[in-house]
Motif scaffolding. Structure first.
Motif, PDB file in Angstrom:
ATOM      1  N   ASP A 192      -5.534  17.968  -4.550  1.00 34.76           N
ATOM      2  CA  ASP A 192      -4.702  16.990  -4.000  1.00 34.76           C
ATOM      3  C   ASP A 192      -5.461  15.965  -3.363  1.00 34.76           C
ATOM      4  O   ASP A 192      -5.189  14.733  -3.365  1.00 34.76           O
ATOM      5  CB  ASP A 192      -3.667  17.543  -3.046  1.00 34.76           C
ATOM      6  CG  ASP A 192      -2.331  18.246  -3.734  1.00 34.76           C
ATOM      7  OD1 ASP A 192      -2.136  17.640  -4.975  1.00 34.76           O
ATOM      8  OD2 ASP A 192      -1.567  18.981  -3.206  1.00 34.76           O
ATOM      9  N   ASP A 230       0.507   9.960  -4.684  1.00 34.21           N
ATOM     10  CA  ASP A 230       1.079  11.500  -4.340  1.00 34.21           C
ATOM     11  C   ASP A 230       1.799  11.947  -5.345  1.00 34.21           C
ATOM     12  O   ASP A 230       1.611  13.173  -5.432  1.00 34.21           O
ATOM     13  CB  ASP A 230       1.859  11.130  -2.730  1.00 34.21           C
ATOM     14  CG  ASP A 230       0.784  10.753  -1.793  1.00 34.21           C
ATOM     15  OD1 ASP A 230      -0.337  11.204  -1.669  1.00 34.21           O
ATOM     16  OD2 ASP A 230       1.456  10.414  -0.554  1.00 34.21           O
ATOM     17  N   ARG A 231       2.927  11.167  -5.979  1.00 36.86           N
ATOM     18  CA  ARG A 231       3.549  11.896  -6.913  1.00 36.86           C
ATOM     19  C   ARG A 231       2.841  12.260  -7.964  1.00 36.86           C
ATOM     20  O   ARG A 231       3.182  13.524  -8.634  1.00 36.86           O
ATOM     21  CB  ARG A 231       4.632  10.870  -7.389  1.00 36.86           C
ATOM     22  CG  ARG A 231       5.655  10.364  -6.566  1.00 36.86           C
ATOM     23  CD  ARG A 231       6.853   9.542  -7.048  1.00 36.86           C
ATOM     24  NE  ARG A 231       7.897   9.256  -6.127  1.00 36.86           N
ATOM     25  CZ  ARG A 231       7.918   8.028  -5.675  1.00 36.86           C
ATOM     26  NH1 ARG A 231       6.889   7.157  -6.224  1.00 36.86           N
ATOM     27  NH2 ARG A 231       8.982   7.581  -4.883  1.00 36.86           N
ATOM     28  N   ASP A 283       0.597   4.398  -2.489  1.00 36.16           N
ATOM     29  CA  ASP A 283       0.309   5.920  -2.045  1.00 36.16           C
ATOM     30  C   ASP A 283       1.207   6.875  -2.463  1.00 36.16           C
ATOM     31  O   ASP A 283       0.914   7.793  -2.775  1.00 36.16           O
ATOM     32  CB  ASP A 283       0.118   5.768  -0.352  1.00 36.16           C
ATOM     33  CG  ASP A 283      -1.018   5.031   0.200  1.00 36.16           C
ATOM     34  OD1 ASP A 283      -1.926   5.079  -0.546  1.00 36.16           O
ATOM     35  OD2 ASP A 283      -0.994   4.741   1.248  1.00 36.16           O
ATOM     36  N   GLN A 284       2.616   6.386  -2.488  1.00 41.60           N
ATOM     37  CA  GLN A 284       3.495   7.368  -2.682  1.00 41.60           C
ATOM     38  C   GLN A 284       3.265   7.380  -4.349  1.00 41.60           C
ATOM     39  O   GLN A 284       3.593   8.908  -4.857  1.00 41.60           O
ATOM     40  CB  GLN A 284       5.094   6.610  -2.661  1.00 41.60           C
ATOM     41  CG  GLN A 284       5.313   6.495  -1.231  1.00 41.60           C
ATOM     42  CD  GLN A 284       6.688   5.704  -0.873  1.00 41.60           C
ATOM     43  OE1 GLN A 284       7.205   5.252  -2.009  1.00 41.60           O
ATOM     44  NE2 GLN A 284       6.975   5.292   0.158  1.00 41.60           N
ATOM     45  N   SER A 285       3.123   6.609  -5.082  1.00 40.01           N
ATOM     46  CA  SER A 285       2.926   6.705  -6.517  1.00 40.01           C
ATOM     47  C   SER A 285       1.581   7.806  -7.016  1.00 40.01           C
ATOM     48  O   SER A 285       1.703   8.774  -7.485  1.00 40.01           O
ATOM     49  CB  SER A 285       2.651   5.547  -7.362  1.00 40.01           C
ATOM     50  OG  SER A 285       3.600   4.619  -7.195  1.00 40.01           O
ATOM     51  N   LYS A 303       0.895  -1.108   0.003  1.00 44.68           N
ATOM     52  CA  LYS A 303       0.073  -0.249  -0.242  1.00 44.68           C
ATOM     53  C   LYS A 303       0.839   1.315   0.072  1.00 44.68           C
ATOM     54  O   LYS A 303       0.516   2.231  -0.643  1.00 44.68           O
ATOM     55  CB  LYS A 303      -0.833  -0.006   1.344  1.00 44.68           C
ATOM     56  CG  LYS A 303      -1.945   1.262   1.160  1.00 44.68           C
ATOM     57  CD  LYS A 303      -3.075   1.030   2.389  1.00 44.68           C
ATOM     58  CE  LYS A 303      -4.018   1.992   2.236  1.00 44.68           C
ATOM     59  NZ  LYS A 303      -3.247   3.408   2.384  1.00 44.68           N
ATOM     60  N   SER A 304       1.926   1.340   0.651  1.00 44.01           N
ATOM     61  CA  SER A 304       2.787   2.264   0.657  1.00 44.01           C
ATOM     62  C   SER A 304       3.334   2.812  -0.481  1.00 44.01           C
ATOM     63  O   SER A 304       3.491   3.990  -0.825  1.00 44.01           O
ATOM     64  CB  SER A 304       4.008   2.139   1.637  1.00 44.01           C
ATOM     65  OG  SER A 304       5.017   1.006   1.207  1.00 44.01           O
ATOM     66  N   VAL A 305       3.658   1.927  -1.381  1.00 43.34           N
ATOM     67  CA  VAL A 305       4.256   2.200  -2.575  1.00 43.34           C
ATOM     68  C   VAL A 305       3.154   2.734  -3.545  1.00 43.34           C
ATOM     69  O   VAL A 305       3.120   3.744  -4.329  1.00 43.34           O
ATOM     70  CB  VAL A 305       4.813   0.709  -3.509  1.00 43.34           C
ATOM     71  CG1 VAL A 305       5.220   1.149  -4.823  1.00 43.34           C
ATOM     72  CG2 VAL A 305       5.936   0.285  -2.710  1.00 43.34           C
ATOM     73  N   ASP A 320      -6.102  11.998  -4.663  1.00 44.04           N
ATOM     74  CA  ASP A 320      -5.474  11.016  -3.802  1.00 44.04           C
ATOM     75  C   ASP A 320      -6.748   9.976  -3.573  1.00 44.04           C
ATOM     76  O   ASP A 320      -6.349   8.605  -3.499  1.00 44.04           O
ATOM     77  CB  ASP A 320      -5.242  11.558  -2.189  1.00 44.04           C
ATOM     78  CG  ASP A 320      -4.139  12.321  -2.133  1.00 44.04           C
ATOM     79  OD1 ASP A 320      -3.548  12.206  -3.040  1.00 44.04           O
ATOM     80  OD2 ASP A 320      -3.961  12.805  -1.182  1.00 44.04           O
ATOM     81  N   ASN A 350       1.100  15.275  -7.132  1.00 47.82           N
ATOM     82  CA  ASN A 350       1.683  16.608  -7.018  1.00 47.82           C
ATOM     83  C   ASN A 350       2.145  16.972  -8.311  1.00 47.82           C
ATOM     84  O   ASN A 350       2.236  18.136  -8.548  1.00 47.82           O
ATOM     85  CB  ASN A 350       2.971  16.058  -6.194  1.00 47.82           C
ATOM     86  CG  ASN A 350       2.984  16.035  -4.779  1.00 47.82           C
ATOM     87  OD1 ASN A 350       1.974  16.632  -3.983  1.00 47.82           O
ATOM     88  ND2 ASN A 350       3.736  15.123  -4.269  1.00 47.82           N
TER      89      ASN A 350
END
Length: 811
Positions: free
Chosen positions: A321, A11-12, A7-9, A3-5, A325, A15
């Motif tokens: 944002d 978010d990028r 979420d990071q993708s 999930k963190s990967v 998300d 942004n």
């Protein structure tokens, strides 16, 4: 991937959208310009021929055509001149028929090779030396009317073949009929379209009421119907979607942005098909409304979710944002399931259905990119430009907000589900079972008529102005007229193509025995199947030549009348006889193949005919393959049904696996994926159960609707589930989460449902019957999907909370 990967993708990407919106917009516009170059290279492919590729019966028919030629018809193109009116058999009517024939006979570009008509036969009976239509016309004109009429009656009484050219209402006493047919044949290289056009001019010059009918007519109408359907459907789609978007967006700038994104999606999709060489068939007409419907769904959700953040006081950057998300993940899930639903049609054995699945799937990917990246970036760019200007804000409140009608009605699914979740699901189970029982009576069909307009066009088509006015369509009307007014003189036929050593002793005996005591749909001639084969040629020659008859008798050990030894000698004698040409129609040069043409009962069910002929073929000693149009079309019908079931199973199973994996990674609960599938399963069952009630069968187009329903319908449940779990993760209980979800996301779902309905309903305006049926089913599918996502899904999610989250069941 955890999930963190993800979420990071996300978010990028979020942004990137808010920090570099101009770059994203310019990149997408540049790609659009590239794809636009492919629009001019799109080729059309119309008609039913492309459906026959890969069908075993068609492969056998191709082999028959190549090795024997068409047994009963000439390869030369032909035109039928259907002359109508009570005076068609009068001397004046016969002269008009010959005048039209003379016009065509005198056209050097057509290279007329022969004519067959009552008028010509009457003239040649009176004057045998009248060889040309012009000479025959002079004969009729110079002969007393009484003699012409008497000769006509005598010929029609004596010549059954000639009688077939006169309508069924022919009165032998008065010599009157309402219609007659003239058949004109041309050299093989003559273009049938050009022949059709010249024949229409010739009959117009001859006077009288003529209808011209040829192979060129159906080809022309197959081509015209695509263009005319697009001319009707596309403006209707645009208008309906425009109306709904005005209501959903309530802001002209957002409206223009949404329309621009929709146009970009269509350009990308069909520019791609042009660049890779995928032809545009009748089935492709359904792709634009489907993509527009999905794009509208994405667009409304994007704008609505963004507005939900803005009304709380968030700025442009913060609002987008927060929206991206959630929405990028939701869009990815929806796009993934939709691609699975559409792409499941790639498993079909029918080329056009495979191509439809490919193009629709690629279109969904493009829709995700355009509405997931381009539209949010363009929205950010435009809103920043609007800040500090005097451009007013128009509609900024989200659909389904507190106090609105949708905001009060939609949450009732959660209220009812909270009170009696098990009861709601039991009702859904009963409805599903009942619909499943109804589904067993759905028919499967395939016919040329599915792809051609009906005999009478609707008033909205005939009243269309100027450039929207359709072409003239007469094929269906003419075919119906011929069926109603003329006896074909030929029974329906099917062919069995046999491959094996035809010189072996048992070769002909095997054909003979297979035809004994034929099944019900095969014409019975005294205990034997009525058929044309190598045996009938041998019998005809034996009846004409005593020496050959004795040769046959000497080599008939069983007394059946069919030689069963020394067949090489039999064939040698036959090929040296006057019957050699007929023998060539049934025996290949290498003597390793033959065809047997069986007569079958007119009006019998094609499925029964195919089954019965297959049972005959099974009795052959050698490899035997049934073929002919009846068998080919029934084979396609079977493939259509198989395609529908295979695509449904693939779409259901792959979508369930995909959702379980996604929700396991994102939320730790694979069971959320199963919860998503509950309303979809009910929707599919209800949809198929509705088909027999409406008299809609599975056909080349509607066979795709089951997997497409999963692809389109799952979007509603995914949006509800994804928003629900987001709210649930904030600490709310299941009921509160659903109330918030159905007020916010539910409003967007209602808006996208209405716009999707507009796109689907527009297909009912198409001139192609199967597209209209597809549009009806898609409309029902969309409505069912929306309704069940707000009625059946809420209690499902509440039970999920009770037993999986609170009960500790493995998620």
């Amino acid at each position: 991937m955890d999930k963190s990967v993800i979420d990071q993708s996300v978010d990028r990407l979020g942004n990137l959208i808010t920090s570099r919106p101009l770059m994203i917009v310019l990149v997408f516009l540049a790609i659009t310009a590239v794809f636009a170059t492919g629009l001019g290279t799109i080729e059309s492919e119309e008609g039913t021929d492309e459906f026959t590729e890969g069908v075993p019966a068609q492969a056998a028919q191709d082999e028959v055509d190549e090795r024997f030629g068409d047994t009963f018809e000439t390869d030369e193109p032909s035109t039928q001149l259907i002359q109508r009116g009570q005076g068609v058999l009068t001397p004046t009517g016969l002269e008009r028929s010959l005048a039209a024939q003379a016009q065509l006979d005198g056209d050097p570009e057509l290279e007329v090779t022969g004519t067959s008509s009552v008028a010509g036969a009457v003239a040649q009976t009176i004057e045998p030396n009248a060889a040309t239509p012009e000479q025959q016309r002079d004969v009729i004109a110079s002969t007393p009317d009484q003699e012409v009429r008497a000769t006509t009656r005598e010929l029609l009484a004596a010549e059954p073949g000639l009688r077939e050219l006169v309508s069924d209402d022919y009165n032998a006493a008065s010599g009157e009929a309402s219609a007659t047919i003239t058949v004109v044949t041309y050299a093989e290289d003559v273009d049938e379209g050009a022949a059709q056009e010249r024949a229409e001019r010739a009959t117009a010059a001859a006077g009288g009421e003529f209808v011209v009918f040829s192979g060129g007519l159906i080809d022309e109408e197959f081509a015209n119907v695509i263009e005319d359907s697009l001319a009707i459907v596309v403006p209707a789609v645009v208008f309906l979607i425009l109306v709904f978007l005005i209501v959903a967006y309530r802001d002209p700038i957002d409206l223009l942005l949404g329309l621009g994104a929709l146009a970009m999606t269509v350009i990308w999709t069909f520019g791609f098909t042009g660049l890779v060489g995928i032809p545009f068939s009748e089935m492709m007409i359904a792709v634009p409304p489907l993509l527009l419907a999905i794009g509208v769904d994405f667009g409304i959700h994007a704008v609505n979710r963004y507005r939900e953040e803005r009304v709380t006081g968030q700025g442009v950057t913060e609002g987008m944002d927060a929206a991206t998300d959630q929405l990028l993940v939701a869009f990815f899930i929806v796009a993934g399931t939709t691609v699975i639903g559409f792409g499941a049609n790639v498993a079909s054995d029918l080329g056009p259905i495979r191509e439809f699945g490919i193009v629709a799937s690629i279109g969904v990917v493009f829709t995700f990119l355009v509405f997931g990246l381009f539209m949010p970036a363009a929205k950010v760019l435009l809103d920043r430009l609007r800040e500090g200007t005097r451009i007013p804000d128009f509609g900024t409140s989200p659909l389904g907000s507190d106090g609105s009608l949708l905001g009060r009605v939609l949450p009732q699914g959660a209220v009812i589900g909270n009170r009696a979740p098990v009861a709601v699901l039991l009702v859904a189970l009963v409805v599903t079972a009942g619909a499943g029982a109804m589904a067993t009576s759905v028919d499967t069909t395939f016919d040329d008529d599915d792809f051609l307009p009906p005999e009478e066009l609707p008033e909205y088509v005939t009243a269309a102005p100027g450039p929207l006015a359709p072409s003239e369509y007469t094929f269906t009307e003419t075919v119906n007229y011929l069926d109603d007014n003329f006896e074909s003189g030929e029974e329906d036929e099917v062919t069995v193509y046999v491959e094996g050593p035809m010189e072996s002793d048992a070769a002909l005996e095997s054909i003979y025995r297979a035809g004994q005591n034929p099944p019900p749909t095969v014409v019975d001639d005294g205990g034997e199947a009525e058929a044309e084969s190598l045996i009938t040629v041998i019998e005809a020659y034996a009846a004409d030549d005593d020496e050959f008859a004795r040769l046959v008798e000497r080599n008939d050990r069983t007394g059946s009348g069919v030689p069963d030894r020394n067949l090489d000698e039999i064939y040698d004698e036959l090929e040296a006889s006057p019957f050699a040409d007929r023998a060539d129609q049934y025996l290949t040069d290498d003597r390793r193949g033959t065809q047997v043409v069986y007569s079958v009962e007119s009006g019998a069910l094609e499925s029964d005919i195919r089954s019965d002929v297959e049972s005959i073929a099974d009795d052959y000693r050698f490899q035997a393959t049934p073929t002919g149009q009846i068998v080919i079309f029934q084979g396609i019908s079977d493939l259509i049904f198989d395609s529908a079931i295979t695509s449904l199973i693939l779409a259901l199973s792959l979508t369930a696996v995909f959702l379980m994996i996604i929700y396991r990674v994102l939320e730790g609960y694979a069971t959320l994926g199963l919860a998503n599938m509950v309303p979809i399963a009910v929707t599919v069952a209800m949809l198929v159960g509705t088909m027999p009630l409406l008299g809609i069968p599975f056909n080349a187009m509607t066979a795709t609707v089951l997997s497409i329903t999963i692809g389109v319908g799952v979007a509603y449940s995914v949006h509800v589930t994804h928003r629900f779990i987001d709210e649930f993760n904030t600490g709310k209980d299941g009921f509160e989460s659903l109330m918030t979800t159905l007020q916010g996301t539910g409003g967007a779902l209602a808006g996208s449902m209405l716009t999707t309905l507009g796109g689907a309903v527009s297909l009912t305006l198409a001139l192609i019957p199967i597209l209209g049926q597809f549009g009806i089913l898609m409309s029902i599918s969309v409505f069912y999907s929306f309704l069940l996502s707000v009625i059946v899904l809420p209690p499902t999610l509440l039970l999920w909370e009770r037993y999986v989250v609170e009960g500790g069941v493995l998620g």
